[in-house]
Design a protein around this motif. Sequence first.
Motif, PDB file in Angstrom:
ATOM      1  N   THR A 146     -32.695  88.680  32.768  1.00  0.00           N
ATOM      2  CA  THR A 146     -31.683  87.717  33.188  1.00  0.00           C
ATOM      3  C   THR A 146     -31.355  87.934  34.654  1.00  0.00           C
ATOM      4  OG1 THR A 146     -29.824  89.162  32.607  1.00  0.00           O
ATOM      5  CG2 THR A 146     -30.645  87.685  30.890  1.00  0.00           C
ATOM      6  N   VAL A 147     -30.906  86.866  35.299  1.00  0.00           N
ATOM      7  CA  VAL A 147     -30.430  86.969  36.680  1.00  0.00           C
ATOM      8  C   VAL A 147     -28.946  87.303  36.614  1.00  0.00           C
ATOM      9  CG1 VAL A 147     -30.069  85.758  38.853  1.00  0.00           C
ATOM     10  CG2 VAL A 147     -32.124  85.307  37.496  1.00  0.00           C
ATOM     11  N   GLY A 148     -28.598  88.514  37.003  1.00  0.00           N
ATOM     12  CA  GLY A 148     -27.203  88.948  36.911  1.00  0.00           C
ATOM     13  C   GLY A 148     -27.095  90.115  35.957  1.00  0.00           C
ATOM     14  N   GLU A 149     -26.171  90.023  35.001  1.00  0.00           N
ATOM     15  CA  GLU A 149     -25.957  91.106  34.054  1.00  0.00           C
ATOM     16  C   GLU A 149     -27.161  91.266  33.132  1.00  0.00           C
ATOM     17  OE1 GLU A 149     -22.360  90.443  31.949  1.00  0.00           O
ATOM     18  OE2 GLU A 149     -21.080  90.485  33.743  1.00  0.00           O
ATOM     19  N   SER A 150     -27.429  92.510  32.744  1.00  0.00           N
ATOM     20  CA  SER A 150     -28.557  92.802  31.872  1.00  0.00           C
ATOM     21  C   SER A 150     -28.262  92.347  30.447  1.00  0.00           C
ATOM     22  CB  SER A 150     -28.865  94.303  31.878  1.00  0.00           C
ATOM     23  OG  SER A 150     -29.219  94.727  33.186  1.00  0.00           O
ATOM     24  N   ALA A 151     -29.298  91.882  29.768  1.00  0.00           N
ATOM     25  CA  ALA A 151     -29.153  91.486  28.370  1.00  0.00           C
ATOM     26  C   ALA A 151     -29.124  92.733  27.501  1.00  0.00           C
ATOM     27  CB  ALA A 151     -30.304  90.581  27.960  1.00  0.00           C
ATOM     28  N   GLU A 152     -28.256  92.737  26.501  1.00  0.00           N
ATOM     29  CA  GLU A 152     -28.145  93.895  25.615  1.00  0.00           C
ATOM     30  C   GLU A 152     -29.441  94.125  24.852  1.00  0.00           C
ATOM     31  OE1 GLU A 152     -25.314  95.492  21.921  1.00  0.00           O
ATOM     32  OE2 GLU A 152     -24.763  93.711  23.084  1.00  0.00           O
ATOM     33  N   ASP A 153     -30.058  93.050  24.394  1.00  0.00           N
ATOM     34  CA  ASP A 153     -31.341  93.142  23.706  1.00  0.00           C
ATOM     35  C   ASP A 153     -32.289  92.156  24.382  1.00  0.00           C
ATOM     36  OD1 ASP A 153     -33.558  92.885  21.996  1.00  0.00           O
ATOM     37  OD2 ASP A 153     -32.354  93.417  20.238  1.00  0.00           O
ATOM     38  N   PRO A 154     -33.194  92.635  25.246  1.00  0.00           N
ATOM     39  CA  PRO A 154     -34.057  91.716  26.000  1.00  0.00           C
ATOM     40  C   PRO A 154     -34.967  90.874  25.115  1.00  0.00           C
ATOM     41  CG  PRO A 154     -34.801  93.990  26.234  1.00  0.00           C
ATOM     42  CD  PRO A 154     -33.468  94.040  25.566  1.00  0.00           C
ATOM     43  N   SER A 160     -34.226  83.597  22.418  1.00  0.00           N
ATOM     44  CA  SER A 160     -33.246  82.511  22.554  1.00  0.00           C
ATOM     45  C   SER A 160     -33.678  81.485  23.592  1.00  0.00           C
ATOM     46  CB  SER A 160     -31.872  83.086  22.927  1.00  0.00           C
ATOM     47  OG  SER A 160     -31.860  83.575  24.264  1.00  0.00           O
ATOM     48  N   LEU A 161     -34.537  81.890  24.522  1.00  0.00           N
ATOM     49  CA  LEU A 161     -35.022  80.967  25.550  1.00  0.00           C
ATOM     50  C   LEU A 161     -36.231  80.168  25.083  1.00  0.00           C
ATOM     51  CD1 LEU A 161     -34.876  83.274  28.724  1.00  0.00           C
ATOM     52  CD2 LEU A 161     -33.165  81.628  27.941  1.00  0.00           C
ATOM     53  N   SER A 162     -36.878  80.644  24.052  1.00  0.00           N
ATOM     54  CA  SER A 162     -38.111  80.022  23.596  1.00  0.00           C
ATOM     55  C   SER A 162     -37.840  78.738  22.817  1.00  0.00           C
ATOM     56  CB  SER A 162     -38.877  81.007  22.715  1.00  0.00           C
ATOM     57  OG  SER A 162     -40.141  80.487  22.345  1.00  0.00           O
ATOM     58  N   GLY A 163     -38.816  77.835  22.848  1.00  0.00           N
ATOM     59  CA  GLY A 163     -38.689  76.592  22.100  1.00  0.00           C
ATOM     60  C   GLY A 163     -38.910  76.762  20.615  1.00  0.00           C
ATOM     61  N   ASP A 164     -39.318  77.957  20.205  1.00  0.00           N
ATOM     62  CA  ASP A 164     -39.514  78.248  18.785  1.00  0.00           C
ATOM     63  C   ASP A 164     -38.718  79.502  18.428  1.00  0.00           C
ATOM     64  OD1 ASP A 164     -41.671  79.586  20.486  1.00  0.00           O
ATOM     65  OD2 ASP A 164     -41.814  80.720  18.605  1.00  0.00           O
ATOM     66  N   ASP A 165     -38.589  79.772  17.149  1.00  0.00           N
ATOM     67  CA  ASP A 165     -37.757  80.897  16.701  1.00  0.00           C
ATOM     68  C   ASP A 165     -38.403  82.259  16.913  1.00  0.00           C
ATOM     69  OD1 ASP A 165     -35.856  79.081  15.886  1.00  0.00           O
ATOM     70  OD2 ASP A 165     -36.594  78.990  13.805  1.00  0.00           O
ATOM     71  N   GLU A 166     -39.724  82.301  17.048  1.00  0.00           N
ATOM     72  CA  GLU A 166     -40.434  83.574  17.131  1.00  0.00           C
ATOM     73  C   GLU A 166     -40.736  84.016  18.567  1.00  0.00           C
ATOM     74  OE1 GLU A 166     -40.818  85.341  14.436  1.00  0.00           O
ATOM     75  OE2 GLU A 166     -39.870  83.727  13.300  1.00  0.00           O
ATOM     76  N   GLY A 167     -40.401  83.178  19.540  1.00  0.00           N
ATOM     77  CA  GLY A 167     -40.659  83.547  20.938  1.00  0.00           C
ATOM     78  C   GLY A 167     -42.097  83.338  21.367  1.00  0.00           C
ATOM     79  N   ILE A 168     -42.857  82.532  20.612  1.00  0.00           N
ATOM     80  CA  ILE A 168     -44.261  82.295  20.947  1.00  0.00           C
ATOM     81  C   ILE A 168     -44.396  81.575  22.285  1.00  0.00           C
ATOM     82  CG2 ILE A 168     -46.420  81.245  20.188  1.00  0.00           C
ATOM     83  CD1 ILE A 168     -45.496  83.550  18.451  1.00  0.00           C
ATOM     84  N   GLU A 169     -43.514  80.624  22.531  1.00  0.00           N
ATOM     85  CA  GLU A 169     -43.579  79.876  23.786  1.00  0.00           C
ATOM     86  C   GLU A 169     -43.386  80.811  24.980  1.00  0.00           C
ATOM     87  OE1 GLU A 169     -41.746  75.741  25.466  1.00  0.00           O
ATOM     88  OE2 GLU A 169     -40.300  77.240  24.778  1.00  0.00           O
ATOM     89  N   VAL A 170     -42.460  81.733  24.879  1.00  0.00           N
ATOM     90  CA  VAL A 170     -42.228  82.681  25.969  1.00  0.00           C
ATOM     91  C   VAL A 170     -43.461  83.558  26.182  1.00  0.00           C
ATOM     92  CG1 VAL A 170     -40.880  84.691  26.673  1.00  0.00           C
ATOM     93  CG2 VAL A 170     -39.726  82.688  25.724  1.00  0.00           C
ATOM     94  N   LEU A 171     -44.123  83.959  25.105  1.00  0.00           N
ATOM     95  CA  LEU A 171     -45.338  84.766  25.228  1.00  0.00           C
ATOM     96  C   LEU A 171     -46.431  83.980  25.953  1.00  0.00           C
ATOM     97  CD1 LEU A 171     -45.520  86.502  21.722  1.00  0.00           C
ATOM     98  CD2 LEU A 171     -44.739  87.488  23.891  1.00  0.00           C
ATOM     99  N   ALA A 172     -46.534  82.697  25.650  1.00  0.00           N
ATOM    100  CA  ALA A 172     -47.533  81.859  26.314  1.00  0.00           C
ATOM    101  C   ALA A 172     -47.243  81.753  27.807  1.00  0.00           C
ATOM    102  CB  ALA A 172     -47.566  80.473  25.664  1.00  0.00           C
ATOM    103  N   ILE A 173     -45.973  81.570  28.138  1.00  0.00           N
ATOM    104  CA  ILE A 173     -45.589  81.494  29.552  1.00  0.00           C
ATOM    105  C   ILE A 173     -45.900  82.824  30.247  1.00  0.00           C
ATOM    106  CG2 ILE A 173     -43.629  81.306  31.123  1.00  0.00           C
ATOM    107  CD1 ILE A 173     -42.365  79.366  29.106  1.00  0.00           C
ATOM    108  N   LEU A 174     -45.555  83.904  29.597  1.00  0.00           N
ATOM    109  CA  LEU A 174     -45.805  85.235  30.161  1.00  0.00           C
ATOM    110  C   LEU A 174     -47.291  85.437  30.435  1.00  0.00           C
ATOM    111  CD1 LEU A 174     -44.863  88.100  30.871  1.00  0.00           C
ATOM    112  CD2 LEU A 174     -44.956  88.665  28.439  1.00  0.00           C
TER     113      LEU A 174
END
Length: 253
Positions: A146-154, A160-174
């Motif tokens: 995150t930009v600013g304070e650190s997330a308690e659980d990254p 929560s940022l992903s378009g799906d519940d499992e974070g697959i979209e974020v993995l694809a972006i990464l």
Amino acid sequence: MPVMPRGARRAVILSLFLSSAVFASVLLAQPHATWALSELKGSTGETQQPPQASDEPDAEVPADDGSSTGEGLPLPDPLINQGTSESGVARPQADDSKPVEVIRDIEKAPEPVRRMRELIVEAAASGDIERLRPLMNPGPNQTQVTVGESAEDPIEFLKSLSGDDEGIEVLAILLDIISTGFVHVGQGTADEMYVWPYFAEESLTSLTPPEKVELLRIVTAGDFADMLEFGGYNFYRIGITPDGQWKFFVAGD
């Protein structure tokens, strides 16, 4: 024929004179009355109505804005401030005087950097976002997401940022981000870092056509237009320190 007394004759004469005067005044007044009525009629014969008071307010005299005499209230600031973003944060200004060296050969990075990148690629390609957790250096110096304070659980935050519940979209972006060219910044300082993608440190207005194609594999054409207006790349970026610590995976300015 009997002769009328003088006084009686005078009374009759006076009465006739007054009657004649009244009759004459009526005759003289009649044309004037007709003329006055004709003035109230239009060409169609309909009686004109007297002018009505206008409901519109009188024209106001424009206030002096002080632009010609230097007096009066100052002009307001423009609605769009080209120097800051909507959040009030200064927009990044690319320094065209310092060309960015884009590195595409991972072998040019130190071994710890190459190793961390390889682990990130393997975790992202697995489809299991939990495999990123041990790579994020859990603890006070964990990877910043995150930009600013650190997330308690990254990991939960990335989900929560992903378009799906499992974070697959974020993995694809990464995976897309870390597959591009990268840059080496902050040499000789405490902020020395290897940063993906190289767009994060390059002027977007100087991109070549092949570089634009590479950028549009990560973002849409609309995103690219917004970045040009914003003044720099503001999508996800990854930073790894020379000793192989995954420093950040953030989006924003």
